[in-house]
Motif scaffolding. Structure first.
Motif, mmCIF file in Angstrom:
data_model
loop_
_atom_site.group_PDB
_atom_site.id
_atom_site.type_symbol
_atom_site.label_atom_id
_atom_site.label_comp_id
_atom_site.label_asym_id
_atom_site.label_seq_id
_atom_site.Cartn_x
_atom_site.Cartn_y
_atom_site.Cartn_z
ATOM 1 N N HIS A 1 122.182 50.677 31.103
ATOM 2 C CA HIS A 1 123.378 50.503 29.820
ATOM 3 C C HIS A 1 125.199 50.499 30.761
ATOM 4 O O HIS A 1 126.011 50.626 30.701
ATOM 5 N N GLU B 1 129.990 47.807 22.060
ATOM 6 C CA GLU B 1 129.134 47.569 21.154
ATOM 7 C C GLU B 1 128.755 46.275 21.369
ATOM 8 O O GLU B 1 127.698 46.408 21.594
ATOM 9 N N SER B 2 128.954 45.200 20.688
ATOM 10 C CA SER B 2 128.985 43.985 20.926
ATOM 11 C C SER B 2 128.308 43.555 22.288
ATOM 12 O O SER B 2 127.309 42.957 22.238
ATOM 13 N N GLN C 1 127.311 45.380 24.147
ATOM 14 C CA GLN C 1 125.970 45.740 25.598
ATOM 15 C C GLN C 1 124.611 45.187 24.095
ATOM 16 O O GLN C 1 123.559 45.238 25.004
ATOM 17 N N LEU C 2 124.563 44.801 23.191
ATOM 18 C CA LEU C 2 124.066 44.453 21.972
ATOM 19 C C LEU C 2 123.422 43.191 21.913
ATOM 20 O O LEU C 2 122.623 43.064 21.960
ATOM 21 N N HIS D 1 120.354 42.323 22.553
ATOM 22 C CA HIS D 1 119.167 41.517 21.869
ATOM 23 C C HIS D 1 119.224 40.472 22.649
ATOM 24 O O HIS D 1 117.515 39.425 22.656
ATOM 25 N N TRP E 1 116.683 52.305 21.840
ATOM 26 C CA TRP E 1 117.439 53.597 20.566
ATOM 27 C C TRP E 1 117.512 54.558 20.576
ATOM 28 O O TRP E 1 117.737 54.795 20.105
ATOM 29 N N GLN F 1 126.768 53.753 12.543
ATOM 30 C CA GLN F 1 126.310 53.492 14.233
ATOM 31 C C GLN F 1 124.417 54.593 14.142
ATOM 32 O O GLN F 1 123.634 53.719 14.494
ATOM 33 N N TYR G 1 116.295 40.210 15.827
ATOM 34 C CA TYR G 1 117.076 40.327 16.652
ATOM 35 C C TYR G 1 117.634 39.025 16.903
ATOM 36 O O TYR G 1 118.588 39.260 17.482
ATOM 37 N N GLU H 1 120.900 38.815 14.991
ATOM 38 C CA GLU H 1 121.464 40.326 15.470
ATOM 39 C C GLU H 1 122.613 39.527 16.845
ATOM 40 O O GLU H 1 123.726 39.961 17.001
ATOM 41 N N HIS I 1 126.748 39.432 16.755
ATOM 42 C CA HIS I 1 126.971 40.051 18.431
ATOM 43 C C HIS I 1 128.244 38.459 18.897
ATOM 44 O O HIS I 1 129.236 39.315 19.513
#
Length: 338
Positions: free
Chosen positions: A50, A77-78, A80-81, A85, A132, A152, A183, A186, A190
Motif C-alpha cells: 500500500h 482511495e480509488s 489503491q482500490l 481490484h 481487508w 469505509q 470486484y 468495483e 473506481h
C-alpha cells in the motif's frame, strides 16, 4: 531448520492433507487457527505494498493534478482500490478457470461440503482477508477524514463478513465467483472516478460501469438462485455434521428456510439496485443542470457581445441625441474660420 519451520508457518498455508485420487495423491488444505498467523504476516505485506503504490504512483500524480483535500483523499482511495481490484480480478479469474468452476457450474454445489481446498484457493482467501484487515490501520495511516470513516468501515466489514463466511462455512467456490463479479464492477467504478478527477467532463467510464454493474447484479442473483434454490438441496449428505464441515445442506431441504434465504437475497440485491438507481439519477440531474447553466451563460455572453457590436456600429441615443460608443457625436464638426 527450526527457523525455517517457523518461517513456513508465517509464509505458507497450513493444514495440508494428502487426498487419494484416481491418479495418485493430491495435496489439499483445510482451515484452522494457524491461519491467523499467516494472515497476520500478509497484513504487514499489504501495508508495505500500500505504501509503495502511494509513494511511487499516487503521490506523483497528485502533485501534477493539484487536487483539493477532499478530492485528494478520494483519489488516493480509488487509486489503491483500482490496483487491488485489478490484481484480484486477474487472480480470481485464473483460479476459477484453472479449477474448472466456470466450465462446470455443478461443481459449485456438488460434493458439498468443500472442506479440502487446492493451494491457490486457500492462499487467495488468506490474502483477501489480510488485505481487508490491513485496511483498518490504513484509516489512521492515510489520515482519512472523520466523515468518511463510517462509510469505509461499513465497506470493510461487509467484505470481511462475506469472505470469512464463505471460507469458514465451506462455500469457497461460490464465494470465488461472487468476488469476481463484485470486484469487476468495483474496478470500473473506481477507474471512472480516477478519470473524472483528471477530466471532469469525461463521463464515458461511468456509463461503462453502469452497464457492468447491472450485468453483475443479474449474474449474482441468478447464481444465488441456482446454488441455494436448486443445487444445495440436492446434495447427497443432508445431515448436520460440523466435524465434516456440513452446516447448510440439511437446512435447504426445508422449503420455508430456502425461500426465506432467497427472499433476503432478493431484498438485499433490490436495495443495492435502488441505491444505484438513486446515484445515477442524481448524477444525470447534476450533469443536465451543469449543461443548462453552461448554455445559459453562453447565450448571455453572446447577447452581450451582439449588443456591444450593435452599439459600436449604429451608436445609441442619449437625451434625444445620437451618440457614439465613446460618448461623442457621430456628426463631423465644422471647422471655424480664423
Amino acid at each position: 531448520q527450526v527457523t525455517a519451520k517457523t518461517a513456513f508457518l508465517f509464509i505458507l498455508p497450513q493444514y495440508n492433507v494428502s487426498v487419494p485420487t484416481a491418479d495418485g495423491e493430491l495435496v489439499q488444505y483445510h482451515y484452522g487457527l494457524k491461519d491467523l498467523v499467516t494472515i497476520l504476516f500478509y497484513i504487514f505485506v499489504a501495508i508495505i505494498l500500500h505504501a509503495v503504490v502511494q509513494e511511487y504512483a499516487l503521490d506523483k500524480i497528485n502533485r501534477r493534478l493539484h487536487l483539493s483535500k477532499v478530492k485528494h483523499s478520494k483519489f488516493n482511495e480509488s487509486g489503491q482500490l483500482v490496483a487491488f481490484h485489478l490484481t484480484s480480478v486477474i487472480w480470481c479469474l485464473y483460479v476459477v478457470v484453472t479449477e474448472g468452476y466456470i466450465s462446470n457450474p455443478r461443481s459449485l454445489w456438488e460434493n458439498y461440503p468443500h472442506v479440502y481446498l487446492p493451494f491457490q484457493v486457500k492462499f487467495f482467501y488468506l490474502c483477501q482477508l489480510a488485505y481487508w484487515l490491513h485496511a483498518l490501520p490504513e484509516l489512521y495511516f492515510q489520515k482519512v477524514r472523520k466523515e468518511e470513516i463510517p462509510r469505509q468501515l461499513r465497506c470493510i466489514a461487509l467484505y470481511l463478513v462475506h469472505i470469512a463466511g464463505a471460507y469458514l462455512l465451506n462455500l469457497t467456490r461460490l464465494g470465488l465467483i461472487l468476488l469476481l463479479l463484485q470486484y469487476l464492477a468495483e474496478f470500473f467504478f473506481h477507474m471512472a472516478r480516477l478519470v473524472c478527477f483528471t477530466d471532469e467532463n469525461n463521463e464515458k467510464l461511468f456509463n461503462v460501469w453502469a452497464v457492468v454493474f447491472v450485468v453483475t447484479r443479474l449474474f449474482t442473483l441468478t447464481l444465488y438462485i441456482l446454488v441455494i434454490g436448486f443445487g444445495l438441496p440436492r446434495v447427497e449428505s443432508q445431515a448436520l455434521d460440523p466435524e465434516r464441515g456440513n452446516f447448510f445442506s440439511f437446512l435447504f431441504n426445508n422449503i420455508l428456510f430456502r425461500m426465506s434465504v432467497l427472499l433476503l437475497v432478493c431484498l438485499f440485491q433490490a436495495s443495492v439496485m435502488w441505491r444505484f438507481i438513486h446515484f445515477q439519477l442524481r448524477r444525470w440531474r447534476e450533469y443536465w443542470n451543469e449543461q443548462s447553466s453552461r448554455k445559459r451563460a453562453a447565450a448571455a455572453a453572446g447577447t452581450k457581445q451582439q449588443t456591444k457590436l450593435l452599439k459600436r456600429d449604429l451608436g445609441y441615443h442619449e437625451n434625444g441625441v445620437v451618440k457614439a460608443e465613446n460618448g461623442t457625436s457621430p456628426r463631423t464638426k465644422k471647422l471655424k474660420s480664423p
